[in-house]
Design a protein around this motif. Sequence first.
Motif, PDB file in Angstrom:
ATOM      1  N   ASN A   1     -61.672  80.125   8.927  1.00 28.56           N
ATOM      2  CA  ASN A   1     -60.725  79.302   9.300  1.00 28.56           C
ATOM      3  C   ASN A   1     -59.600  79.432   8.558  1.00 28.56           C
ATOM      4  N   SER A   2     -59.658  79.706   7.081  1.00 24.92           N
ATOM      5  CA  SER A   2     -58.586  79.701   6.246  1.00 24.92           C
ATOM      6  C   SER A   2     -57.947  80.899   6.117  1.00 24.92           C
ATOM      7  N   PHE A   3     -58.695  82.144   6.801  1.00 24.47           N
ATOM      8  CA  PHE A   3     -57.748  83.334   6.693  1.00 24.47           C
ATOM      9  C   PHE A   3     -56.831  83.565   8.023  1.00 24.47           C
ATOM     10  N   LYS A   4     -55.804  83.981   7.851  1.00 28.57           N
ATOM     11  CA  LYS A   4     -54.935  84.218   9.061  1.00 28.57           C
ATOM     12  C   LYS A   4     -54.023  85.270   8.891  1.00 28.57           C
ATOM     13  N   LEU A   5     -53.815  85.987   9.975  1.00 32.43           N
ATOM     14  CA  LEU A   5     -53.106  87.322   9.781  1.00 32.43           C
ATOM     15  C   LEU A   5     -51.833  87.330  10.531  1.00 32.43           C
ATOM     16  N   LEU A   6     -50.820  87.805   9.826  1.00 30.83           N
ATOM     17  CA  LEU A   6     -49.349  87.839  10.433  1.00 30.83           C
ATOM     18  C   LEU A   6     -48.825  89.505  10.550  1.00 30.83           C
ATOM     19  N   LEU A   7     -48.562  90.101  11.742  1.00 30.94           N
ATOM     20  CA  LEU A   7     -48.327  91.456  11.957  1.00 30.94           C
ATOM     21  C   LEU A   7     -46.806  91.745  12.080  1.00 30.94           C
ATOM     22  N   LEU A   8     -46.275  92.399  11.432  1.00 34.53           N
ATOM     23  CA  LEU A   8     -44.945  92.678  11.560  1.00 34.53           C
ATOM     24  C   LEU A   8     -44.348  94.098  11.483  1.00 34.53           C
ATOM     25  N   ASP A   9     -43.314  94.349  12.323  1.00 33.70           N
ATOM     26  CA  ASP A   9     -42.929  95.689  12.196  1.00 33.70           C
ATOM     27  C   ASP A   9     -41.195  95.552  11.850  1.00 33.70           C
ATOM     28  N   ASN A  10     -40.651  96.645  11.109  1.00 34.49           N
ATOM     29  CA  ASN A  10     -39.352  96.518  10.587  1.00 34.49           C
ATOM     30  C   ASN A  10     -38.616  97.655  11.379  1.00 34.49           C
TER      31      ASN A  10
ATOM     32  N   SER B   1     -57.134 100.221  13.500  1.00 36.29           N
ATOM     33  CA  SER B   1     -58.653  99.913  13.244  1.00 36.29           C
ATOM     34  C   SER B   1     -58.452  98.868  11.936  1.00 36.29           C
ATOM     35  N   TYR B   2     -57.775  98.905  11.218  1.00 36.25           N
ATOM     36  CA  TYR B   2     -57.615  97.930   9.971  1.00 36.25           C
ATOM     37  C   TYR B   2     -57.264  96.609  10.639  1.00 36.25           C
ATOM     38  N   ILE B   3     -56.374  96.615  11.547  1.00 36.16           N
ATOM     39  CA  ILE B   3     -55.987  95.247  12.145  1.00 36.16           C
ATOM     40  C   ILE B   3     -57.010  94.684  12.875  1.00 36.16           C
ATOM     41  N   LYS B   4     -57.919  95.345  13.478  1.00 39.48           N
ATOM     42  CA  LYS B   4     -58.877  94.807  14.191  1.00 39.48           C
ATOM     43  C   LYS B   4     -60.023  94.205  13.401  1.00 39.48           C
ATOM     44  N   ASP B   5     -60.197  94.974  12.163  1.00 37.93           N
ATOM     45  CA  ASP B   5     -61.179  94.281  10.978  1.00 37.93           C
ATOM     46  C   ASP B   5     -60.374  92.820  10.641  1.00 37.93           C
ATOM     47  N   GLN B   6     -59.185  92.910  10.280  1.00 36.68           N
ATOM     48  CA  GLN B   6     -58.507  91.824   9.917  1.00 36.68           C
ATOM     49  C   GLN B   6     -58.557  90.510  11.049  1.00 36.68           C
ATOM     50  N   ARG B   7     -58.387  91.003  12.397  1.00 40.69           N
ATOM     51  CA  ARG B   7     -58.750  89.940  13.299  1.00 40.69           C
ATOM     52  C   ARG B   7     -60.251  89.335  13.398  1.00 40.69           C
ATOM     53  N   GLU B   8     -61.132  90.361  13.235  1.00 43.85           N
ATOM     54  CA  GLU B   8     -62.593  89.820  13.210  1.00 43.85           C
ATOM     55  C   GLU B   8     -62.607  88.531  11.897  1.00 43.85           C
ATOM     56  N   ALA B   9     -61.952  89.080  10.687  1.00 39.29           N
ATOM     57  CA  ALA B   9     -62.283  88.335   9.500  1.00 39.29           C
ATOM     58  C   ALA B   9     -61.608  86.840  10.010  1.00 39.29           C
ATOM     59  N   GLU B  10     -60.430  87.014  10.705  1.00 37.52           N
ATOM     60  CA  GLU B  10     -59.730  85.694  11.122  1.00 37.52           C
ATOM     61  C   GLU B  10     -60.724  84.892  12.069  1.00 37.52           C
ATOM     62  N   ASP B  11     -61.245  85.551  12.889  1.00 35.39           N
ATOM     63  CA  ASP B  11     -62.182  84.792  13.760  1.00 35.39           C
ATOM     64  C   ASP B  11     -63.297  84.079  13.069  1.00 35.39           C
TER      65      ASP B  11
ATOM     66  N   LEU C   1     -53.224  83.469   3.879  1.00 36.93           N
ATOM     67  CA  LEU C   1     -52.219  84.159   4.792  1.00 36.93           C
ATOM     68  C   LEU C   1     -52.144  85.750   4.536  1.00 36.93           C
ATOM     69  N   ARG C   2     -52.396  86.724   5.305  1.00 39.02           N
ATOM     70  CA  ARG C   2     -52.153  88.038   5.080  1.00 39.02           C
ATOM     71  C   ARG C   2     -51.117  88.602   5.827  1.00 39.02           C
ATOM     72  N   ILE C   3     -49.904  89.052   5.404  1.00 40.19           N
ATOM     73  CA  ILE C   3     -48.966  89.829   6.055  1.00 40.19           C
ATOM     74  C   ILE C   3     -49.029  90.990   6.038  1.00 40.19           C
ATOM     75  N   VAL C   4     -49.172  91.661   7.341  1.00 40.50           N
ATOM     76  CA  VAL C   4     -49.125  93.363   7.071  1.00 40.50           C
ATOM     77  C   VAL C   4     -47.614  93.752   7.962  1.00 40.50           C
ATOM     78  N   GLU C   5     -46.873  94.791   7.154  1.00 31.90           N
ATOM     79  CA  GLU C   5     -45.947  95.230   7.647  1.00 31.90           C
ATOM     80  C   GLU C   5     -45.946  97.013   7.952  1.00 31.90           C
ATOM     81  N   THR C   6     -45.395  97.253   8.946  1.00 31.23           N
ATOM     82  CA  THR C   6     -45.184  98.705   9.241  1.00 31.23           C
ATOM     83  C   THR C   6     -43.610  98.854   9.306  1.00 31.23           C
ATOM     84  N   THR C   7     -43.258  99.903   9.254  1.00 37.58           N
ATOM     85  CA  THR C   7     -41.664 100.093   9.063  1.00 37.58           C
ATOM     86  C   THR C   7     -41.482 101.587   9.466  1.00 37.58           C
ATOM     87  N   ASP C   8     -40.281 102.016   9.991  1.00 33.96           N
ATOM     88  CA  ASP C   8     -39.728 103.370  10.434  1.00 33.96           C
ATOM     89  C   ASP C   8     -40.971 104.220  10.856  1.00 33.96           C
TER      90      ASP C   8
END
Length: 614
Positions: free
Chosen positions: A84-93, A71-81, A33-40
Amino acid sequence: MKIKLMTIVTVIAVLLVGCSSSETVVEKSALNLRIVETTDLHGAIFPYDFINDTNETYNGDPIASLAHISSYIKDQREAEDSNNSFKLLLLDNGDRLQGQPIVNVYNNKDLNETTHIFTDVMNYMGYDATVAGNHDVEPGHIVYDNMLKQANYPWLAANLVNTTTREPYFKPYKVIEKNGAKIVVLGLTTPGVPSWLPQELWSGMEYKDMVESAKEWVVKIKEEENPDVLIGLMHSGWDYTYGGYDENATSNPNAVQLVVEQVPGFDVVLYGHDHSPAIHDLNGAKVLNAAAYAKSFAVVDINITWDGDKAEKNVTAYQLNSTDYPVDTDFISKFKVAEDETKQFVQQKVGTFTTTINSMDAAFKDAPFNDLIHELEFDVAKNQLGIEVDMTIAAPLQYDVTIEVGDVKYADMWKLYKYDNTFYVMKLTGSEIKKYLEYNYEMWMNQMNSEDDHLLNFVKDESGNIIMDENGCADTVTRYYNYDSIAGIVYTVDLSKEANSRIAIIGIDKNLDGIPDEGVSFDLNKEYKVGINSYRAGGGGGHMMAATGLTKEELPNARVITSTETGLRDYLLQWIKDKGDVTPRAFNNWKVIPADWAQKGEKKSRELYNCGAH
């Protein structure tokens, strides 16, 4: 009998099959599981600074933006596709809806007809959840209530309660399942909003203490959801002592450390609000804060394997610089209309300045940058509210910006007045005004024992030595936006004296020329009408509480006379338009003494203050 028995057995079999199919068990499998956070983010959507009309920072670096992170998130989505074991979670604070002018352009649109640019962008990127930051509430219900309807992701804030239903106004948490693992994201937000924003912006809501809310909701989540991974998404700062608070304060606005220390069970806590990127290990949790303005984003990797139904977790955490990744050209193309519309808007001429002004000067002395705001506040009180105030209070809301002589544009309004504060008129006694100033300059300026000492009050260690970071920079005890001055009186600040005995108020200055009015004296027992912005009026910075002895909850009813609904930046815009040519000037109504110490102390302090660590 055989037919009846067969029928019964058949019915039971059907019921059993129906039961098992309605409770489909998702097979638990290995999960990365890869969690990505943006904030402020503060409007950092495009690789372009609308305020300064540039795609580079002051030191020549590219402007960071969500277009880079996309562009980073797009790369992660491609890896997710492909894995099967790799999943992305995108969160903002939180804290998206104040900062770059593009968000103000959309805050003022009819959101019944138009989707807000930030909602559009976050839907496009596939965010899973966000938190309602203080600046996301600032535009008012008409903005954030409509944005909720437009978003494909929830806004979270378990400690923000609907006063009618007594349930959270936004969702308290979100449940996400990845490869059989149940992940719960619990949202919390700073309870400082009632001190910073007018009540009409958060009407129908009650902000509750973060620690107590976390205790309540973590227990509830564990009982009802039994998560394999618990993530805290918190719009609040780390330093619980900031602003004079301590660990026992109710509704501490910067409570992340207290929550993690006192509420066990989090695997990961992602926070924001204080604009100080960091990684901590505390109480079994990885705790991260990304940089503001999309300069970096936080990443947490959780490798999950299974021992029966028990998740075995290996957690690593790191930060990535946004501009290390290319701009997503599809992103730019999709939202180009919004970018071009805003560029055209902010480059329109508003008026003319006959002299150059700089905000950093106001950190050391009476300066034109801040006195321009004082002059505006006197005008707003008289011409918008119909009140002749006795004095006004203002602080420079920028660390280091310059408005050059010549044309003033819409974009410059964000340089002159960064935040969306409204204007209040309050009543304070002369004694309270003196206490206000004593508190203000104790936080702002150093006690000088000689001409060799610093003018500014930098953070020191127990031995009294200034704490320097790895870049040779030092932080101040309080931030520049708490460096208040008062116009309408003449006073001195004697830094050779101890705190609470520095201020001498010499007289009244109705002409705003730094010369005490004849025949009128400042009276400690008299009640004065004072103009002030909404942040300070509500207790922001602690000045009003120190002056009056009232709590932030008591201040509105006890001291507020009236207020505006329109923000000071909007009044400033119209004021400059009406004047056409504006000559900013210093009133010279206050000064630091001894004068020779102040001059040398300023020069010494500028070297550290100019380091950029603010």
